[in-house]
Design an enzyme around this catalytic site. Structure first.
Site, mmCIF file in Angstrom:
data_model
loop_
_atom_site.group_PDB
_atom_site.id
_atom_site.type_symbol
_atom_site.label_atom_id
_atom_site.label_comp_id
_atom_site.label_asym_id
_atom_site.label_seq_id
_atom_site.Cartn_x
_atom_site.Cartn_y
_atom_site.Cartn_z
ATOM 1 C CE1 TYR A 157 14.605 31.300 5.406
ATOM 2 C CE2 TYR A 157 14.707 28.933 4.958
ATOM 3 C CZ TYR A 157 14.551 30.236 4.518
ATOM 4 O OH TYR A 157 14.337 30.474 3.192
ATOM 5 C CE LYS A 168 -0.204 -0.273 5.041
ATOM 6 N NZ LYS A 168 -0.946 -0.832 6.178
HETATM 7 C C1 LIG Z 1 -0.139 -1.827 6.802
HETATM 8 C C2 LIG Z 1 -0.699 -3.094 7.328
HETATM 9 C C3 LIG Z 1 0.123 -4.211 7.524
HETATM 10 C C4 LIG Z 1 1.625 -4.160 7.398
HETATM 11 O O1 LIG Z 1 2.146 -3.614 8.596
HETATM 12 P P1 LIG Z 1 3.729 -3.491 8.849
HETATM 13 O O2 LIG Z 1 3.813 -2.978 10.239
HETATM 14 O O3 LIG Z 1 4.229 -2.496 7.852
HETATM 15 O O4 LIG Z 1 4.304 -4.831 8.649
HETATM 16 C C5 LIG Z 1 -0.471 -5.404 7.880
HETATM 17 N N1 LIG Z 1 -1.811 -5.484 8.067
HETATM 18 C C6 LIG Z 1 -2.640 -4.413 7.928
HETATM 19 C C7 LIG Z 1 -4.092 -4.569 8.154
HETATM 20 C C8 LIG Z 1 -2.115 -3.179 7.566
HETATM 21 O O5 LIG Z 1 -2.919 -2.122 7.439
#
Ligand SMILES: *Cc1c(COP(=O)(O)O)cnc(C)c1O
Length: 355
Positions: free
Chosen positions: A252, A33
């Site tokens: 800055y 994702k």
């Molecule tokens: C993003 C997500 C994962 C992966 O999590 P990590 O901590 O990056 O391994 C797994 N399950 C769900 C439901 C998620 O939203």
């Protein structure tokens, strides 16, 4: 070349292999994702072809993968929240999470042809998405009566997996086992930290995200990870080197003053590239293999670095902001955030290359 993200596809494959060795009996749902945590979703999917499936957050991310001719099983973790999304999911043969009654109604009232595989999401304590434990048997029964539903699998998500000693993990785990006992459905609960924390959590499907990108999923000092390789190395170049006087202020706000006469380097990267503006003085950067501290505030296009420990540094030298030799989670600690966010936020001004 200035700000540049080198993505090592070999490291991605290595990390996937580590997941496979840790969880040999489970199938692997590689989580890609958010543009594969900023690494490039299609490229990551192709490199992770040995996965059993992919997971994304939204139907639209999944459609992007299908349009790139990725035909593996894809799970949409947020499910479909409208008729339009449901139709897209059918058309593109996506697996949908079903996490609330709206989504259940949508599915029940749709006239779909094919059997769609769904993942019943149960809230065991994260209190974000998922059906209450008390509702889950009834929801399961309704899904089983849905002619448009194919295989039904069950998932849940830990809130505190990054701290294996936290007691909420144990509570969520016991509740998940209890509510799923008696169903023949395949089950999944483990993200990266849970995969590394205990073999018990592996069940039928593991869902690695951050560990695929080579980042330690635990809070500092809280757990043991297999040997992972950083996938993204973010680098840029020294744009300028100046000799300053004791008391000269840098950048800055004039918030940082040179404690003595000293060389200061200017690196061509800033928050306009996704380098965190909240990185504090002392945040490490790597020049010629030496960790050097950031000084002054992060600007849009530049940061400044104390070169006292590397006086030979010269204009044009490569500067590594994170990745090879400098863990993104260390940088994140100095910017009050987590590696996940830094990786996701690299902007389109940064040139990406895949090796
Ligand atoms: C993003 C997500 C994962 C992966 O999590 P990590 O901590 O990056 O391994 C797994 N399950 C769900 C439901 C998620 O939203």
């Amino acid at each position: 070349m200035r700000a540049h993200a080198r993505i090592s596809l070999q490291a991605l494959r290595h990390n996937l292999q580590q997941v496979g060795e840790l969880a040999p009996a489970a199938r692997i749902m590689s989580v890609i994702k958010a543009n594969a945590y900023g690494h490039g979703m299609v490229e990551a999917a192709q490199a992770l072809a040995d996965s059993d499936s992919y997971a994304v957050a939204t139907v639209y991310e999944a459609v992007t993968l299908r349009q790139a001719a990725i035909d593996k099983k894809i799970i949409v973790l947020q499910g479909a929240s409208s008729r339009e999304e449901l139709l897209l999911a059918t058309e593109h043969k996506l697996d949908l999470a079903v996490h609330n009654h709206n989504q259940l109604h949508l599915l029940e009232s749709a006239e779909l042809t094919a059997g769609m595989d769904v993942w019943l999401k149960i809230d065991t304590g994260m209190h974000r998405l998922g059906f209450a434990i008390d509702d889950s048997h009834e929801v399961m029964a309704r899904l089983q009566q849905c002619p448009q539903v194919g295989a039904i699998r069950i998932m849940s998500h830990f809130a505190n997996a990054d701290d294996p000693g936290d007691e909420l993990n144990d509570k969520q785990w016991r509740d998940f086992l209890q509510v799923t006992t008696g169903h023949a459905a395949e089950r999944s609960i483990a993200n990266s930290a849970a995969i590394c924390a205990s073999k018990d959590y592996h069940l039928d499907w593991v869902r690695p995200g951050i560990m695929l990108y080579g980042v330690n999923p635990f809070l500092p000092g809280k757990g043991e990870t297999p040997s992972l390789q950083a996938v993204m190395t973010l680098s840029s170049r020294l744009l300028s080197v100046q000799q300053h006087r004791r008391g000269d202020t840098i950048g800055y706000g004039a918030s940082w003053a040179c404690p003595e006469d000293m060389p200061v380097g200017v690196v061509s990267i800033g928050y306009g590239d996704g380098y965190p503006r909240h990185a504090k003085p002392g945040t490490p950067v790597l020049i010629n293999g030496i960790k050097l501290p950031l000084v002054g505030r992060v600007s849009m296009d530049m940061i400044c670095v104390d070169l006292r420990q590397c006086p030979q540094a010269a204009i044009g030298d490569e500067v590594i902001l994170w990745g090879d030799g400098l863990a993104v989670e260390d940088v994140a600690l100095h910017a009050d955030t987590i590696g996940y966010e830094l990786l996701c936020k690299v902007t389109s001004r940064v040139e990406f290359s895949y090796v």
